[in-house]
Design a protein around this motif. Structure first.
Motif, PDB file in Angstrom:
ATOM      1  N   GLU A 248     -66.164 -10.472  46.893  1.00  0.00           N
ATOM      2  CA  GLU A 248     -66.157 -10.740  45.455  1.00  0.00           C
ATOM      3  C   GLU A 248     -67.180 -11.803  45.077  1.00  0.00           C
ATOM      4  O   GLU A 248     -67.787 -11.749  44.000  1.00  0.00           O
ATOM      5  N   SER A 249     -67.400 -12.772  45.976  1.00  0.00           N
ATOM      6  CA  SER A 249     -68.368 -13.830  45.690  1.00  0.00           C
ATOM      7  C   SER A 249     -69.787 -13.449  46.105  1.00  0.00           C
ATOM      8  O   SER A 249     -70.697 -14.274  46.027  1.00  0.00           O
ATOM      9  N   LYS A 250     -69.956 -12.219  46.584  1.00  0.00           N
ATOM     10  CA  LYS A 250     -71.281 -11.689  46.969  1.00  0.00           C
ATOM     11  C   LYS A 250     -71.854 -12.348  48.223  1.00  0.00           C
ATOM     12  O   LYS A 250     -73.053 -12.244  48.480  1.00  0.00           O
ATOM     13  N   SER A 251     -71.019 -13.039  49.015  1.00  0.00           N
ATOM     14  CA  SER A 251     -71.515 -13.635  50.258  1.00  0.00           C
ATOM     15  C   SER A 251     -71.312 -12.702  51.447  1.00  0.00           C
ATOM     16  O   SER A 251     -71.776 -12.992  52.553  1.00  0.00           O
ATOM     17  N   PHE A 252     -70.600 -11.587  51.227  1.00  0.00           N
ATOM     18  CA  PHE A 252     -70.426 -10.588  52.277  1.00  0.00           C
ATOM     19  C   PHE A 252     -70.551  -9.218  51.647  1.00  0.00           C
ATOM     20  O   PHE A 252     -69.984  -8.950  50.571  1.00  0.00           O
ATOM     21  N   ARG A 253     -71.312  -8.340  52.309  1.00  0.00           N
ATOM     22  CA  ARG A 253     -71.598  -7.019  51.752  1.00  0.00           C
ATOM     23  C   ARG A 253     -70.332  -6.168  51.726  1.00  0.00           C
ATOM     24  O   ARG A 253     -69.633  -6.037  52.734  1.00  0.00           O
ATOM     25  N   ALA A 254     -70.072  -5.548  50.584  1.00  0.00           N
ATOM     26  CA  ALA A 254     -68.889  -4.703  50.463  1.00  0.00           C
ATOM     27  C   ALA A 254     -68.992  -3.478  51.365  1.00  0.00           C
ATOM     28  O   ALA A 254     -68.010  -3.074  52.004  1.00  0.00           O
ATOM     29  N   ASP A 255     -70.187  -2.876  51.460  1.00  0.00           N
ATOM     30  CA  ASP A 255     -70.318  -1.672  52.282  1.00  0.00           C
ATOM     31  C   ASP A 255     -70.096  -1.977  53.762  1.00  0.00           C
ATOM     32  O   ASP A 255     -69.502  -1.182  54.492  1.00  0.00           O
ATOM     33  N   LEU A 256     -70.530  -3.160  54.227  1.00  0.00           N
ATOM     34  CA  LEU A 256     -70.277  -3.539  55.616  1.00  0.00           C
ATOM     35  C   LEU A 256     -68.796  -3.830  55.827  1.00  0.00           C
ATOM     36  O   LEU A 256     -68.220  -3.456  56.853  1.00  0.00           O
ATOM     37  N   PHE A 257     -68.165  -4.471  54.842  1.00  0.00           N
ATOM     38  CA  PHE A 257     -66.741  -4.776  54.942  1.00  0.00           C
ATOM     39  C   PHE A 257     -65.939  -3.492  55.131  1.00  0.00           C
ATOM     40  O   PHE A 257     -65.083  -3.393  56.020  1.00  0.00           O
ATOM     41  N   TYR A 258     -66.206  -2.479  54.312  1.00  0.00           N
ATOM     42  CA  TYR A 258     -65.446  -1.238  54.411  1.00  0.00           C
ATOM     43  C   TYR A 258     -65.802  -0.472  55.679  1.00  0.00           C
ATOM     44  O   TYR A 258     -64.975   0.273  56.212  1.00  0.00           O
TER      45      TYR A 258
END
Length: 235
Positions: free
Chosen positions: A54-64
């Motif tokens: 949410e804070s843009k410090s970690f990529r959402a696509d990598l997280f999923y």
């Protein structure tokens, strides 16, 4: 492939890792040849990755991509039955060659009664410090533990920072005295996270005589990460 502290990975590296996971190929530094890979990736973090997304410090696509199967590890204070086995494991791993000191029942009981906010890493540091203080004794006793630590359990303040890919639920060591007083009512009495991390890193470096390679192994992080934290914390 085990990636520890995945939540601390820079965005540029996250992009590279995502590409490898998607394309199943990579190039070595300086090479123009692609190598194909099949690997199982296991990652760990004590960072709340959803908040990081949410804070843009970690990529959402990598997280999923990473969170196929998640395991949340309880803090050590909630699984004290693991402590005796962990103490024996640390001694077998780190004790000098030759006769190895045995942990006495009171020694194990004393460690088991501690809050251990730093979890396994703090336990490992305590056992290593006891080995130094024992100085060739046949058994490790409670007096070989640091004197400034309380030997009885205290009401704990939750220092965890939320679920992660495989939340290690690890906070920093209290072996240097920078610990949270559960009875504190004044926010100014609570040390900052950075102060606690600084004291933890300093303690492990002291236990290893300044050997950063050994300290990084005890902390379970790459030496490059330790070097970065030493610079960040001004040690």
């Amino acid at each position: 492939l085990f990636l520890d502290e995945i939540g601390d990975m820079p965005l540029e590296t996250q992009s590279s890792l995502l590409r490898v996971l998607q394309e199943k190929r990579f190039r070595r530094v300086g090479s123009e040849t692609y190598l194909h890979t099949r690997s199982r990736v296991v990652s760990a973090t004590n960072v709340d990755l959803r908040a990081a997304v949410e804070s843009k410090s970690f990529r959402a696509d990598l997280f999923y991509r990473l969170q196929v199967y998640c395991i949340r590890l309880k803090p050590l204070r909630e699984r004290r039955g693991d402590v005796p086995g962990l103490v024996r494991h640390v001694l077998a791993r780190h004790a000098p060659s030759g006769p190895r000191p045995e942990p006495s029942a009171p020694f194990v009981e004393a460690i088991s009664a501690m809050e251990l906010p730093g979890n396994v890493r703090e336990l490992e540091s305590l056992v290593l410090g006891a080995l130094m203080r024992a100085s060739g004794a046949a058994k490790l006793e409670p007096e070989h533990l640091p004197t400034d630590l309380e030997m009885a359990p205290r009401p704990s303040r939750d220092l965890e920072r939320g679920d992660g890919v495989a939340g290690t639920a690890e906070a920093v060591s209290s072996t240097s005295g920078a610990r949270v007083d559960a009875g504190a009512t004044d926010p100014s009495d609570v040390p900052s996270y950075e102060d606690m991390e600084r004291n933890y890193v300093r303690t492990v470096l002291q236990l290893t005589g300044g050997n950063k390679k050994r300290a990084a192994e005890i902390m379970g992080i790459p030496r490059t990460t330790l070097n970065a934290r030493i610079r960040k914390l001004g040690l």
